[in-house]
Write an enzyme that holds these catalytic residues in place. Structure first.
Site, PDB file in Angstrom:
ATOM      1  N   ASP A  28      -8.372   4.028   1.164  1.00 30.35           N
ATOM      2  CA  ASP A  28      -7.341   4.353   2.139  1.00 30.35           C
ATOM      3  C   ASP A  28      -7.990   4.716   3.477  1.00 30.35           C
ATOM      4  OD1 ASP A  28      -5.350   5.415   3.648  1.00 30.35           O
ATOM      5  OD2 ASP A  28      -4.529   6.673   2.058  1.00 30.35           O
ATOM      6  N   CYS A  38      -1.466   0.695   7.341  1.00 35.40           N
ATOM      7  CA  CYS A  38      -2.909   0.419   7.459  1.00 35.40           C
ATOM      8  C   CYS A  38      -3.307  -0.818   6.641  1.00 35.40           C
ATOM      9  CB  CYS A  38      -3.738   1.621   7.033  1.00 35.40           C
ATOM     10  SG  CYS A  38      -3.509   3.086   8.087  1.00 35.40           S
ATOM     11  N   ARG A  39      -3.410  -0.663   5.321  1.00 33.08           N
ATOM     12  CA  ARG A  39      -3.983  -1.735   4.500  1.00 33.08           C
ATOM     13  C   ARG A  39      -3.060  -2.939   4.330  1.00 33.08           C
ATOM     14  NH1 ARG A  39      -5.228   2.259  -0.327  1.00 33.08           N
ATOM     15  NH2 ARG A  39      -3.304   3.072   0.605  1.00 33.08           N
ATOM     16  N   SER A  40      -1.805  -2.699   3.929  1.00 35.54           N
ATOM     17  CA  SER A  40      -0.963  -3.869   3.630  1.00 35.54           C
ATOM     18  C   SER A  40      -0.569  -4.672   4.872  1.00 35.54           C
ATOM     19  CB  SER A  40       0.239  -3.513   2.755  1.00 35.54           C
ATOM     20  OG  SER A  40       1.109  -2.611   3.392  1.00 35.54           O
ATOM     21  N   ASN A  68       2.266   1.410   4.369  1.00 35.32           N
ATOM     22  CA  ASN A  68       2.560   0.134   5.057  1.00 35.32           C
ATOM     23  C   ASN A  68       2.248   0.209   6.548  1.00 35.32           C
ATOM     24  OD1 ASN A  68       5.445  -2.062   5.621  1.00 35.32           O
ATOM     25  ND2 ASN A  68       3.357  -2.646   5.144  1.00 35.32           N
ATOM     26  N   CYS A  94       0.867  -1.187   0.000  1.00 29.84           N
ATOM     27  CA  CYS A  94       0.000   0.000   0.000  1.00 29.84           C
ATOM     28  C   CYS A  94       0.898   1.229   0.000  1.00 29.84           C
ATOM     29  CB  CYS A  94      -0.976  -0.031   1.174  1.00 29.84           C
ATOM     30  SG  CYS A  94      -0.202   0.008   2.811  1.00 29.84           S
TER      31      CYS A  94
END
Ligand code: 4NP
Length: 150
Positions: free
Chosen positions: A122, A14-16, A12, A9
């Site tokens: 996001d 939050c999402r990934s 690195n 993401c």
């Protein structure tokens, strides 16, 4: 043979890392290695965002040991799959990629064709961590099916 999967993401945090935590558990017992990275350098060395840690913990995923790193050239020849969260991540990866990468580049939601969107939003600014976790879980099952069918 070990299959290596890298989730990418922007930050690195939050999402990934959420995808790393979810996919690590879903793929447990398979010959699969999982990692995550960001296209940006801002958060290198930091743990995931406290909201991401808290949301994941509600479903039993422990993200607290993870630390952010930035994606690098070597990743394209180490990993079999590099999975981007949104189109901006994907175009940054395509710009960084060597000419003949080992890794296959894809969007995470390619593996969740039933969802009405193609990008994981996001949550850092939108603060929609529960929705993001649900999307990541759904796509992770699809990704695992794809890897195991290869
Ligand atoms: P991520 O979210 O890409 O899912 O880790 C973000 C984290 C930090 C920032 C943006 C997005 N930031 O602007 O610092």
């Amino acid at each position: 043979m070990t299959t290596r999967v890298l989730f990418v993401c922007l930050g690195n945090i939050c999402r990934s890392p959420t995808a790393e935590g979810v996919f690590t558990r879903i793929a447990a017992g398979q010959d699969i290695e999982v990692d995550s990275a960001g296209t940006a350098s801002w958060h290198i060395g930091n743990p995931p965002d406290s909201r991401a840690i808290a949301e994941a913990a509600r479903k039993g995923y422990d993200l607290s040991p993870l630390r952010a790193r930035q994606v690098n050239q070597n990743d394209f020849n180490v990993f079999d799959y590099i999975i981007a969260m949104d189109n901006s991540n994907l175009s940054n990866l395509e710009r960084l990629a060597p000419k003949q990468p080992r890794a296959r580049l894809a969007l995470l939601l390619d593996y969740a064709p039933d969802l009405p969107v193609r990008e994981v939003p996001d949550p850092y600014f939108e603060d929609n961590f529960p929705e993001v976790l649900d999307m990541i879980e759904q796509a992770s099952h699809g990704l695992l099916r794809e890897i195991l069918s290869e």
